[in-house]
Write a protein that holds these residues in place. Structure first.
Motif: not given
Length: 263
Positions: A68-74, A98-100, A181-184
């Motif tokens: 989550i931190l990786i995605v939040v902070f790109s 991964n999806v959640v 849905v799209g990242i599945i």
């Protein structure tokens, strides 16, 4: 005077989440690039597997928080995190984590951008005219399809697909479910790579992510992209295909006088 002093503070505070995300992203891109790699996973393989066997749920929670931190902070390494999920937890559990995690992280950066620049840009788009107004209307009419395309097309960076919808003012509900849905499809591919990473390490080889571009992998994903764009094409071509409706010629009313008889 009190109102004048409160307004700037409120304005700055509104932008703080986005400013913090950008600052951490820049620092992370410069410092974490060499750590989130297959070499790091290989060097810590035994320790990670041992910790997983002793505390499965604890490692799952730690993994989700890091993702989550990786995605939040790109931060760099989202793809590597997805591979690690498959390596540690298998295809089903790894894909779910991964999806959640990616959805939660994407929601965080979306809201940070929406509360900051997104609110200002949305207001400007609402009051814009001409081509910008036409572009906004086209996006609103095809919002779901465009959001799904952003997730399905591998060439679109994940952080772009998180920030752009916030800046143009898409509906939060549509952003949330289209992200999940799209990242599945992509999540399954990266997780699947992670499931086989252990065998690659055992053979003494170096794994890579080039499998994503193999025809048997990229083909179905591109097929999903075509399905997502089809409604946009249909909506665009439908007015041209049907054309303007023409009214049938009206017959003279039986009570109206005949022009020939009057002449």
């Amino acid at each position: 005077m009190s109102d004048m002093t409160k307004t700037p503070k409120g304005g700055i505070a509104r932008h703080l989440p986005l400013i913090a995300a950008v600052a951490v992203a820049v620092i992370g891109a410069a410092t974490l690039k060499d750590y989130l790699s297959f070499d790091t996973l290989r060097d810590n393989r035994e320790a990670l597997l041992a910790f997983r066997d002793q505390n499965y749920l604890g490692l799952a929670a730690i993994f989700a928080c890091i993702y989550i931190l990786i995605v939040v902070f790109s931060l760099p390494g989202a793809a590597m995190a997805s591979v690690t999920g498959g390596f540690l937890f298998g295809l089903a559990m790894g894909t779910g984590l991964n999806v959640v995690s990616a959805t939660i992280g994407a929601t965080g950066i979306f809201l940070a951008a929406r509360w900051g620049l997104g609110e200002m840009l949305t207001a400007r788009l609402e009051s814009a005219e001409g081509r910008i107004q036409m572009l906004k209307n086209a996006l609103r009419q095809n919002e779901v399809e465009v959001l799904l395309l952003l997730r399905l097309v591998p060439a679109v960076p994940f952080f772009v697909a998180n920030l752009l919808p916030a800046l143009v003012g898409v509906r939060f509900g549509n952003f949330l479910w289209t992200t999940a849905v799209g990242i599945i499809p992509g999540a399954i591919v990266f997780t699947w790579i992670g499931v086989g990473v252990g065998e690659v390490f055992d053979r003494g080889e170096d794994p890579d992510l080039s499998l994503l571009w193999e025809p048997h992998v990229i083909g179905p994903i591109l097929g999903l992209c075509v399905l997502a764009v089809m409604p946009i094409i249909v909506k665009t071509l439908r007015p041209k295909a049907t054309g303007p409706k023409t009214s049938a010629p009206q017959e003279p009313s039986p009570t109206s006088p005949d022009p020939k008889k009057e002449s």
